[in-house]
Design an enzyme around this catalytic site. Structure first.
Site, PDB file in Angstrom:
ATOM      1  N   HIS A 211       0.839  -1.197   0.000  1.00  0.00           N
ATOM      2  CA  HIS A 211       0.000   0.000   0.000  1.00  0.00           C
ATOM      3  C   HIS A 211       0.874   1.247   0.000  1.00  0.00           C
ATOM      4  O   HIS A 211       2.093   1.190   0.162  1.00  0.00           O
ATOM      5  CB  HIS A 211      -0.929  -0.012   1.208  1.00  0.00           C
ATOM      6  CG  HIS A 211      -2.042  -1.003   1.097  1.00  0.00           C
ATOM      7  ND1 HIS A 211      -3.061  -1.099   2.009  1.00  0.00           N
ATOM      8  CD2 HIS A 211      -2.304  -1.954   0.161  1.00  0.00           C
ATOM      9  CE1 HIS A 211      -3.903  -2.062   1.652  1.00  0.00           C
ATOM     10  NE2 HIS A 211      -3.466  -2.592   0.541  1.00  0.00           N
TER      11      HIS A 211
ATOM     12  N   GLU B  42       1.281   3.691   2.133  1.00  0.00           N
ATOM     13  CA  GLU B  42       2.024   3.994   3.346  1.00  0.00           C
ATOM     14  C   GLU B  42       3.317   3.178   3.415  1.00  0.00           C
ATOM     15  O   GLU B  42       4.362   3.688   3.841  1.00  0.00           O
ATOM     16  CB  GLU B  42       1.163   3.710   4.584  1.00  0.00           C
ATOM     17  CG  GLU B  42      -0.093   4.562   4.665  1.00  0.00           C
ATOM     18  CD  GLU B  42      -1.312   3.929   4.024  1.00  0.00           C
ATOM     19  OE1 GLU B  42      -2.437   4.195   4.477  1.00  0.00           O
ATOM     20  OE2 GLU B  42      -1.142   3.158   3.032  1.00  0.00           O
TER      21      GLU B  42
ATOM     22  N   ALA C 255     -20.008   9.507 -29.019  1.00  0.00           N
ATOM     23  CA  ALA C 255     -19.553  10.569 -29.920  1.00  0.00           C
ATOM     24  C   ALA C 255     -20.714  10.947 -30.823  1.00  0.00           C
ATOM     25  O   ALA C 255     -21.473  10.084 -31.270  1.00  0.00           O
ATOM     26  CB  ALA C 255     -18.358  10.093 -30.741  1.00  0.00           C
TER      27      ALA C 255
ATOM     28  N   GLY D  36     -25.261   0.936 -27.854  1.00  0.00           N
ATOM     29  CA  GLY D  36     -25.709   2.003 -28.710  1.00  0.00           C
ATOM     30  C   GLY D  36     -26.584   3.027 -28.028  1.00  0.00           C
ATOM     31  O   GLY D  36     -26.715   3.058 -26.802  1.00  0.00           O
TER      32      GLY D  36
END
Length: 350
Positions: A52, A54, A160, A290
């Site tokens: 991690h 840390e 788009a 779609g």
């Protein structure tokens, strides 16, 4: 103007972003260790299952600076964990090193942490400050937080459209709307999400690969809705090159990189997909078409972010209308050559 706490926390957030696409289903986390206004160590969570932030931060402290660790302040963008998972608890590590003060961006919503890491530090006599650049810290891990708070993946809608609001032409030929640079950005987006979903018609008409070949990083899990399993087997989506889930009403089975997952015809398809994805540990889905599938997510209010690309120099006389966002608020825009990209989130938060 940022104060010192905010400046070091911003560095944590910048570091955390370097783990995008590599640490899920874990959150992105950055950490900075500061001694007398000097950074002596910094790190971020780099790969799921590995150290991690840390740990990496403390490991980065040079030998000559190690005596100062017990006199330093640790900044971390997310509450240190307090449970044994693939790695030991970071809160125990902080206590072991005798770090006297910890500044945290936001609390961890994961049920096994959810304040227990903060409480463990306080019980050990560590001074804890919580909520520095909190909103930015929450936004950074919006997928992780949505997954645990709402028990479903974070949903991004993407499409788009032409300057006059068309998402596709009338004929069978695929309408290419975005430019090459925008295409690379879209592939970067894909690399940052756990899965990508399209509907039957998009798979059949466009034969998309739904990969991120124009960008580095992991490819998303491909998903397609094919209720009657009538899509041709020669489609890219069914080539077995990447893990693919076919949501259908015929069968449940598993083959190499191809899972058929049964959905009930009598129940809501989208909600079944989100529930099953949650159970599989899939934290985010980018929906790329779609138009009908995108509109369904919008109408149900089951979306968290929308990214709409508009080619300002392309118009067509007739074609398929783009989806219509409802209760949406634009929070960012950018321009890439002929394409303007607009980012939205729901104006009524889920």
């Amino acid at each position: 103007m940022m104060n010192l706490h905010e400046t070091y926390m911003q560095r944590c957030l910048d570091l955390a972003l370097l783990g995008a696409g590599s640490v899920a289903p874990n959150p992105m986390v950055g950490a900075v260790l500061v001694y007398e206004n000097r950074i002596i160590g910094e790190g971020y969570h780099q790969v799921f299952g590995e150290a991690h932030a840390e740990v990496n931060c403390l490991n980065a402290v040079k030998q000559e600076d190690q005596p100062y660790i017990s006199q330093s302040t640790l900044y971390v963008s997310l509450e240190p964990c307090s449970h044994f998972g693939k790695t030991p608890p970071c809160s125990m590590l902080i206590i072991k090193y005798g770090i006297p003060k910890v500044v945290i961006g936001c609390q961890d919503p994961f049920p096994k942490v959810a304040g227990s890491g903060i409480e463990a530090l306080k019980q050990a006599g560590v001074e804890v400050v919580v909520g520095v650049l909190e909103q930015a810290a929450l936004t950074l891990n919006k997928r992780f937080i949505c997954f645990h708070q709402h028990q479903r993946p974070f949903i991004i809608l993407k499409w788009a459209q032409t300057a006059n609001g068309k998402i596709a032409g009338e004929g069978e030929d695929r309408l290419l709307i975005t430019n090459e640079l925008t295409n690379r950005l879209v592939h970067r987006w894909r690399s940052e999400e756990a899965a990508i979903l399209v509907g039957f018609n998009t798979a059949l008409k466009d034969n998309p690969r739904l990969d991120n070949r124009y960008w580095k990083g992991r490819a998303p899990i491909r998903m397609v809705i094919d209720r009657e399993l009538s899509l041709p087997s020669q489609l890219h989506l069914l080539d077995g090159s990447l893990r693919t889930i076919v949501w259908n009403q015929v069968k449940n089975d598993t083959a190499p990189n191809l899972d058929h997952v049964l959905i009930d015809a009598e129940k809501d398809t989208i909600e079944q997909i989100l529930t099953a994805s949650y159970q599989m540990g899939i934290q985010s889905i980018i929906v790329e078409g779609g138009a009908a599938l995108l509109q369904t997510f919008i109408d149900k209010g089951l979306w968290d972010e929308a990214r709409v690309i508009c080619n300002e120099q392309l118009s067509i006389e007739a074609g398929l209308d783009a989806p219509v966002l409802k209760q949406a608020e634009r929070f960012h825009s950018e321009q890439i050559q002929t394409d303007s990209i607009h980012y939205f989130h729901p104006s009524v938060q889920v």
